[in-house]
Design a protein around this motif. Structure first.
Motif, PDB file in Angstrom:
ATOM      1  N   ILE A   1       0.757  -1.230  -0.113  1.00 30.14           N
ATOM      2  CA  ILE A   1       0.206   0.115  -0.142  1.00 30.14           C
ATOM      3  C   ILE A   1       0.727   1.281  -0.010  1.00 30.14           C
ATOM      4  N   GLU A   2       1.892   0.974   0.944  1.00 32.66           N
ATOM      5  CA  GLU A   2       2.865   2.395   0.688  1.00 32.66           C
ATOM      6  C   GLU A   2       4.118   2.179   0.271  1.00 32.66           C
ATOM      7  N   LEU A   3       4.241   3.247  -0.723  1.00 27.61           N
ATOM      8  CA  LEU A   3       5.476   3.048  -1.554  1.00 27.61           C
ATOM      9  C   LEU A   3       6.672   3.935  -0.817  1.00 27.61           C
ATOM     10  N   THR A   4       7.554   3.158  -0.451  1.00 25.64           N
ATOM     11  CA  THR A   4       8.753   3.694   0.288  1.00 25.64           C
ATOM     12  C   THR A   4       9.835   4.059  -0.657  1.00 25.64           C
ATOM     13  N   ASP A   5      10.786   4.611  -0.108  1.00 26.82           N
ATOM     14  CA  ASP A   5      12.024   4.899  -1.276  1.00 26.82           C
ATOM     15  C   ASP A   5      12.613   3.711  -1.643  1.00 26.82           C
ATOM     16  N   SER A   6      12.800   3.037  -0.642  1.00 29.15           N
ATOM     17  CA  SER A   6      13.411   1.742  -1.054  1.00 29.15           C
ATOM     18  C   SER A   6      12.729   0.997  -2.238  1.00 29.15           C
ATOM     19  N   PHE A   7      11.465   0.976  -2.002  1.00 27.91           N
ATOM     20  CA  PHE A   7      10.473   0.340  -3.061  1.00 27.91           C
ATOM     21  C   PHE A   7      10.668   1.014  -4.389  1.00 27.91           C
ATOM     22  N   LEU A   8      10.727   2.385  -4.445  1.00 26.34           N
ATOM     23  CA  LEU A   8      10.712   2.901  -5.664  1.00 26.34           C
ATOM     24  C   LEU A   8      12.256   2.853  -6.372  1.00 26.34           C
ATOM     25  N   ASP A   9      13.277   2.665  -5.500  1.00 29.94           N
ATOM     26  CA  ASP A   9      14.464   2.446  -6.013  1.00 29.94           C
ATOM     27  C   ASP A   9      14.817   0.945  -6.553  1.00 29.94           C
TER      28      ASP A   9
ATOM     29  N   LEU B   1       0.364  10.260   6.465  1.00 36.00           N
ATOM     30  CA  LEU B   1      -0.550   8.876   6.061  1.00 36.00           C
ATOM     31  C   LEU B   1      -0.611   8.637   4.655  1.00 36.00           C
ATOM     32  N   ASP B   2      -0.080   9.513   3.803  1.00 35.76           N
ATOM     33  CA  ASP B   2      -0.118   9.307   2.525  1.00 35.76           C
ATOM     34  C   ASP B   2       0.520   8.418   1.845  1.00 35.76           C
ATOM     35  N   PRO B   3       0.075   7.160   1.323  1.00 30.73           N
ATOM     36  CA  PRO B   3       0.997   6.051   0.792  1.00 30.73           C
ATOM     37  C   PRO B   3       1.907   6.681  -0.394  1.00 30.73           C
ATOM     38  N   TYR B   4       1.638   7.755  -0.976  1.00 32.53           N
ATOM     39  CA  TYR B   4       2.358   8.295  -1.963  1.00 32.53           C
ATOM     40  C   TYR B   4       3.263   9.421  -1.682  1.00 32.53           C
ATOM     41  N   ARG B   5       3.414   9.632  -0.239  1.00 29.82           N
ATOM     42  CA  ARG B   5       4.311  10.751   0.004  1.00 29.82           C
ATOM     43  C   ARG B   5       5.742  10.938  -0.556  1.00 29.82           C
ATOM     44  N   PHE B   6       6.488   9.629  -0.328  1.00 33.28           N
ATOM     45  CA  PHE B   6       7.819   9.371  -0.866  1.00 33.28           C
ATOM     46  C   PHE B   6       7.965   9.837  -2.235  1.00 33.28           C
TER      47      PHE B   6
ATOM     48  N   LYS C   1       5.987  11.942  -3.981  1.00 32.03           N
ATOM     49  CA  LYS C   1       5.468  13.313  -4.143  1.00 32.03           C
ATOM     50  C   LYS C   1       6.751  14.036  -3.659  1.00 32.03           C
ATOM     51  N   ALA C   2       7.539  13.485  -2.715  1.00 28.06           N
ATOM     52  CA  ALA C   2       8.810  14.167  -2.072  1.00 28.06           C
ATOM     53  C   ALA C   2       9.933  14.286  -3.168  1.00 28.06           C
ATOM     54  N   ARG C   3       9.811  13.265  -4.000  1.00 28.99           N
ATOM     55  CA  ARG C   3      10.680  13.066  -5.132  1.00 28.99           C
ATOM     56  C   ARG C   3      10.328  13.977  -6.389  1.00 28.99           C
ATOM     57  N   GLY C   4       9.038  14.307  -6.463  1.00 27.33           N
ATOM     58  CA  GLY C   4       8.592  15.071  -7.530  1.00 27.33           C
ATOM     59  C   GLY C   4       8.288  14.249  -8.763  1.00 27.33           C
ATOM     60  N   ILE C   5       8.026  12.832  -8.340  1.00 24.06           N
ATOM     61  CA  ILE C   5       7.715  11.850  -9.664  1.00 24.06           C
ATOM     62  C   ILE C   5       6.252  11.433  -9.436  1.00 24.06           C
ATOM     63  N   TYR C   6       5.466  12.068  -8.558  1.00 28.64           N
ATOM     64  CA  TYR C   6       3.983  11.759  -8.282  1.00 28.64           C
ATOM     65  C   TYR C   6       3.085  12.447  -9.657  1.00 28.64           C
ATOM     66  N   HIS C   7       2.116  11.761 -10.368  1.00 27.98           N
ATOM     67  CA  HIS C   7       1.479  12.337 -11.341  1.00 27.98           C
ATOM     68  C   HIS C   7      -0.118  11.963 -11.218  1.00 27.98           C
TER      69      HIS C   7
END
Length: 386
Positions: A287-295, A319-324, A326-332
């Motif tokens: 459910i949550e997309l962590t930095d390690s998952f994205l990498d 609590l936003d599962p997409y916060r990481f 969004k922090a990277r600027g790759i959320y659309h």
């Protein structure tokens, strides 16, 4: 595979034309269906039909024909057409498909033969809707996919059952780890999906490369519908490789309650795999997309619909599962399709509960008759072999 076959056929045709020979005519197969509440059984029928010819043309029965012969559809004709047209095995899809399959229709679309599963459809008067093409020798049978049907799915919505869930995420994923030549039923109390089926659906897909822009989109993908197709199409337009995360039964039920999801993890993953805009499916996605998952997945862009739901809370950013992402600027965000969601589809069922209950009862009687006929036929074949 597809990119290789195209040029090869073109070169072969050019050589034959140069030698005065006529290029081989492509074989065209026809299959028609309601495709109401699209599921992996529909997709598997399309896959089998495509294996029998060069080009697959699918006729989607319009609403008027479905109502007259089967009762009210859950999804309207445009919604049903959109999902089928997006299937990776379909070359053409049309609403010009009378419920009675006739030679006039086959000739109109330059069809060599029609196919259908063992559950042959009948007209409102009880006659075989394929009788004319059978008499002309232009009909072939394909294997019916057991374990799921529109009737079953509607029943789950009406009865609020949970016995279609996979027992656990670990069990669901373990069932799909390795291919097998003899299909093994996946562990679910009310459905029997072969692990071999997954490999049939995955066949022909490509692996991502280092240069690919990987677009990730996740969700329930329950009751796979035209809204999902629209979102996946938009995701495909944003990159080179679309990776789809499908959440587990347990995570979704914890978030949504009652008997959600209506389709179990295996059923939802197969429906997504059948879509031409999808390159790979991650089964039991977090459910949550962590930095390690994205990498680890080398994700360049994370996509989500612009609606708000329990997977995308509007408040409390922590609590936003997409916060990481969004922090990277790759959320659309992509445009969602109004009026199309799992909850909205269930609401259609509830509002017409009596009609759908009656339709389901009629279909269950027909399925019981088909099962009896098939058992009798199998017994006769065994007796003849003795």
């Amino acid at each position: 595979m597809k990119s290789f076959a195209g040029p090869h056929r073109k070169m072969e045709g050019t050589a034959k034309e140069a030698s005065g020979e006529q290029p081989r005519k492509k074989t065209r197969v026809w299959i028609d269906m309601c495709a109401d509440v699209f599921h992996f059984g529909h997709a598997n029928a399309l896959r089998q039909a495509k294996e029998m010819a060069d080009e697959l043309v699918v006729g989607i029965h319009p609403d008027t024909e479905v109502i007259a012969n089967k009762g009210p559809p859950v999804m309207n004709e445009q919604e049903r057409l959109a999902v089928v047209a997006a299937c990776k095995w379909v070359d053409e899809a049309t609403l010009d498909a009378p419920y009675t399959t006739c030679l006039e229709t086959l000739n109109k679309f330059n069809i060599d033969f029609a196919v259908h599963g063992e559950d042959i459809s009948t007209n409102a008067d009880g006659t075989d809707s394929f009788e004319e093409v059978k008499q002309a020798g232009k009909f072939k049978l394909i294997k019916r996919t057991g374990g799921v049907s529109t009737t079953d799915l509607v029943g789950r919505m009406l009865l609020m059952t949970k016995n279609h869930f996979n027992p656990s995420l670990d069990a669901a994923v373990a069932d799909m780890q390795s291919p097998t030549s003899s299909p093994v039923p996946l562990r679910c109390s009310s459905t029997a999906i072969s692990s071999h089926t997954f490999y049939q659906f995955v066949a022909g897909t490509r692996q991502s490369t280092e240069s690919d822009k990987i677009v990730y989109i996740d969700g329930a993908f329950d009751l796979f519908h035209a809204g999902h197709v629209n979102a996946l199409r938009q995701a495909k337009e944003l990159g080179d490789f679309v990776l789809v995360g499908v959440h587990s039964d347990q995570d979704l039920n914890a978030l949504r309650g009652t008997n959600f999801p209506i389709m179990n993890l295996h059923e939802r993953a197969l429906a997504v795999l059948s879509c031409k805009y999808v390159d790979e499916v991650l089964v039991g996605a977090p459910i949550e997309l962590t930095d390690s998952f994205l990498d680890a997945k080398r994700i360049s862009l994370v996509v989500h619909g612009d609606e708000r739901d329990e997977l995308h809370p509007a408040e409390d950013p922590s609590l936003d599962p997409y916060r990481f992402a969004k922090a990277r600027g790759i959320y659309h965000e992509v445009k969602s399709t109004p009026g199309l969601s799992g909850a909205a589809i269930i609401e259609r069922i509830i509002q017409n509960r009596v009609k759908f209950s009656r339709r389901n009862a009629d279909r269950m009687r027909k399925d019981a008759l088909i099962a009896e006929q098939q058992a009798r036929k199998q017994q006769q074949q065994q007796e003849q072999q003795q």
